[in-house]
Write a protein that holds these residues in place. Structure first.
Motif, mmCIF file in Angstrom:
data_model
loop_
_atom_site.group_PDB
_atom_site.id
_atom_site.type_symbol
_atom_site.label_atom_id
_atom_site.label_comp_id
_atom_site.label_asym_id
_atom_site.label_seq_id
_atom_site.Cartn_x
_atom_site.Cartn_y
_atom_site.Cartn_z
ATOM 1 N N LEU A 1 0.827 -1.206 0.000
ATOM 2 C CA LEU A 1 0.000 0.000 0.000
ATOM 3 C C LEU A 1 0.864 1.260 0.000
ATOM 4 O O LEU A 1 0.547 2.249 -0.678
ATOM 5 C CB LEU A 1 -0.929 0.008 1.227
ATOM 6 N N ALA A 2 1.968 1.240 0.767
ATOM 7 C CA ALA A 2 2.876 2.392 0.794
ATOM 8 C C ALA A 2 3.541 2.581 -0.565
ATOM 9 O O ALA A 2 3.688 3.704 -1.051
ATOM 10 C CB ALA A 2 3.930 2.210 1.889
ATOM 11 N N VAL A 3 3.931 1.477 -1.201
ATOM 12 C CA VAL A 3 4.555 1.559 -2.520
ATOM 13 C C VAL A 3 3.555 2.095 -3.538
ATOM 14 O O VAL A 3 3.907 2.900 -4.422
ATOM 15 C CB VAL A 3 5.088 0.182 -2.950
ATOM 16 N N GLU A 4 2.307 1.699 -3.426
ATOM 17 C CA GLU A 4 1.273 2.197 -4.334
ATOM 18 C C GLU A 4 1.103 3.709 -4.176
ATOM 19 O O GLU A 4 0.987 4.432 -5.177
ATOM 20 C CB GLU A 4 -0.047 1.483 -4.054
ATOM 21 N N ASP A 5 1.079 4.188 -2.929
ATOM 22 C CA ASP A 5 0.977 5.631 -2.695
ATOM 23 C C ASP A 5 2.172 6.371 -3.286
ATOM 24 O O ASP A 5 2.023 7.438 -3.888
ATOM 25 C CB ASP A 5 0.884 5.928 -1.196
ATOM 26 N N ALA A 6 3.363 5.805 -3.103
ATOM 27 C CA ALA A 6 4.566 6.451 -3.633
ATOM 28 C C ALA A 6 4.575 6.461 -5.151
ATOM 29 O O ALA A 6 5.080 7.399 -5.777
ATOM 30 C CB ALA A 6 5.808 5.747 -3.099
ATOM 31 N N SER A 7 4.002 5.428 -5.764
ATOM 32 C CA SER A 7 3.968 5.366 -7.231
ATOM 33 C C SER A 7 3.020 6.401 -7.813
ATOM 34 O O SER A 7 3.332 7.065 -8.803
ATOM 35 C CB SER A 7 3.537 3.970 -7.684
ATOM 36 N N HIS A 8 1.868 6.553 -7.187
ATOM 37 C CA HIS A 8 0.852 7.464 -7.719
ATOM 38 C C HIS A 8 1.115 8.920 -7.333
ATOM 39 O O HIS A 8 0.799 9.836 -8.094
ATOM 40 C CB HIS A 8 -0.534 7.040 -7.229
ATOM 41 N N GLY A 9 1.670 9.151 -6.152
ATOM 42 C CA GLY A 9 1.908 10.526 -5.699
ATOM 43 C C GLY A 9 0.616 11.225 -5.313
ATOM 44 O O GLY A 9 -0.425 10.596 -5.093
ATOM 45 N N HIS A 10 0.674 12.561 -5.218
ATOM 46 C CA HIS A 10 -0.482 13.391 -4.864
ATOM 47 C C HIS A 10 -1.080 12.946 -3.534
ATOM 48 O O HIS A 10 -2.300 12.809 -3.391
ATOM 49 C CB HIS A 10 -1.543 13.356 -5.966
ATOM 50 N N GLN A 11 -0.209 12.742 -2.550
ATOM 51 C CA GLN A 11 -0.646 12.316 -1.224
ATOM 52 C C GLN A 11 -0.665 13.498 -0.255
ATOM 53 O O GLN A 11 0.058 14.469 -0.422
ATOM 54 C CB GLN A 11 0.291 11.232 -0.673
ATOM 55 N N ARG A 12 -1.510 13.394 0.747
ATOM 56 C CA ARG A 12 -1.532 14.368 1.826
ATOM 57 C C ARG A 12 -0.349 14.093 2.750
ATOM 58 O O ARG A 12 0.024 12.939 2.965
ATOM 59 C CB ARG A 12 -2.850 14.230 2.592
ATOM 60 N N PRO A 13 0.308 15.143 3.306
ATOM 61 C CA PRO A 13 1.390 14.886 4.265
ATOM 62 C C PRO A 13 0.910 13.973 5.395
ATOM 63 O O PRO A 13 -0.136 14.222 6.005
ATOM 64 C CB PRO A 13 1.738 16.285 4.782
#
Length: 349
Positions: free
Chosen positions: A57-69
């Motif tokens: 899940l963390a890798v998926e967030d890093a791949s897509h970007g546009h995350q909240r701090p």
């Protein structure tokens, strides 16, 4: 894209590594590896996911970007997201100031901060932290962290704390880069405030104020969640990996609280400035209305006299008098001049 990759043992750099050499150092005692990537795609991150056993899940967030701090715990590992704020398309003067040490202070100390062109640009840095590794992934930003690595290597007694100190150093660098942006926004607001009471500048001022508000809200969206995020890394229950660096995270939180306070202060002042600017617009409109009313009154008096003398009757006063026409013009002129003088003294003209 790989930016840097190195192994550290007991606070000292052991070697620069190629990605395929990382596995040989992960199981060595008192050793951790620090990998820095930029704009990595899913395929590149997948190789590091297998190497460091990262959560999918963390890798998926890093791949897509546009995350909240945010900061998320996955077992004993951490996944941290921070926003990078850069001044995109900055003019030469501003670009040099942002790049140089204390350049912004020198810029602001040299007089009005004119030429602060450009817009704020949002980027991200995502950091995976484990017992024996640090993996940072930078997206959408030209800002780099080479100075952070050099700083850590100059302080081996602190780097002995391991990956948690690297995370602190990255956070500290991100927060420190917010300070010059806040200084520039405050300076721009001061310039606008000085021109609020300048006649005819209302439209330009309101455009600048709303542009400034837009920039400020972008910075606020980066700072406010990060302030909440840092509260999880010091005081109370902290992740075990950060236990040795709690004091350092508290220091970053203090700096971030100062930035957040400055942002809120600028935000309130912008609201007051907008109200003051709108009041100036109303005052200017009132002045225009007074001038129009005064001239309408002057011409109304002239129209009344002309209307009376212009009626086609035999019994009109002074109709047969030789000087009747000049006398009528003189009376109209005298009344109009008298009204003009009265309106001028009243401040309507």
């Amino acid at each position: 894209m790989l930016i840097n990759c190195a192994a550290y043992r007991e606070g000292h750099k052991v070697a620069d590594l190629a990605p395929e050499e990382l596995g040989a150092y992960l199981d060595q005692p008192d050793t951790f590896v620090w990998v820095a990537l930029r704009d990595s795609d899913a395929a590149e991150l997948e190789s590091y996911r297998r190497l460091f056993n990262l959560h999918s899940l963390a890798v998926e967030d890093a791949s897509h970007g546009h995350q909240r701090p945010k900061v998320e715990e996955y077992g004993d590992d951490l996944f941290v997201v921070m926003h990078l704020i850069d001044w995109a398309h900055a003019g030469p003067r501003l670009g040099r100031a942002l790049a140089a040490p204390r350049g912004v202070q020198a810029l602001l100390g040299s007089g009005p901060a004119d030429g602060l062109s450009g817009e704020l640009q949002l980027g991200e840095v995502m950091v995976f932290v484990g017992r024996n590794y640090v993996l940072s992934v930078r997206k959408g930003s030209k800002l780099h962290f080479l100075g952070v690595r050099e700083r850590c290597e100059r302080e081996p007694e602190l780097l002995r704390q391991g990956p948690s100190f690297v995370l602190y150093a990255l956070m500290d660098a991100v927060v420190d880069r917010y300070f010059p942006i806040v200084d520039l926004l405050e300076s721009e607001l001061e310039e606008i405030e000085q021109s609020i009471f300048t006649s005819g500048a209302a439209r330009d001022n309101i455009q600048r104020l709303y542009a400034l508000k837009r920039r400020l809200m972008l910075l606020r969206r980066a700072v406010a969640p990060m302030l909440e995020m840092l509260s999880k890394l010091h005081g109370g229950r902290t992740p075990p990996i950060c236990a040795r660096s709690e004091d350092y995270f508290r220091d970053v939180a203090d700096h971030l609280a100062r930035i957040h306070g400055a942002i809120e202060s600028v935000r309130e002042t912008i609201g007051t400035a907008i109200q003051a600017n709108l009041s100036m617009v109303a005052i200017e409109d009132s002045d225009v209305t007074k001038r129009l009313a005064a001239w309408a009154g002057i011409f109304a008096a002239a129209t009344a006299f002309a209307g009376i003398w212009g009626m086609n009757f035999e019994g009109m006063p002074e109709l047969k008098w030789q000087w009747g026409y000049p006398a009528a013009l003189g009376l109209i002129t005298t009344v109009c001049v008298g009204l003009w003088y009265r309106f001028k003294r009243a401040g309507w003209l």
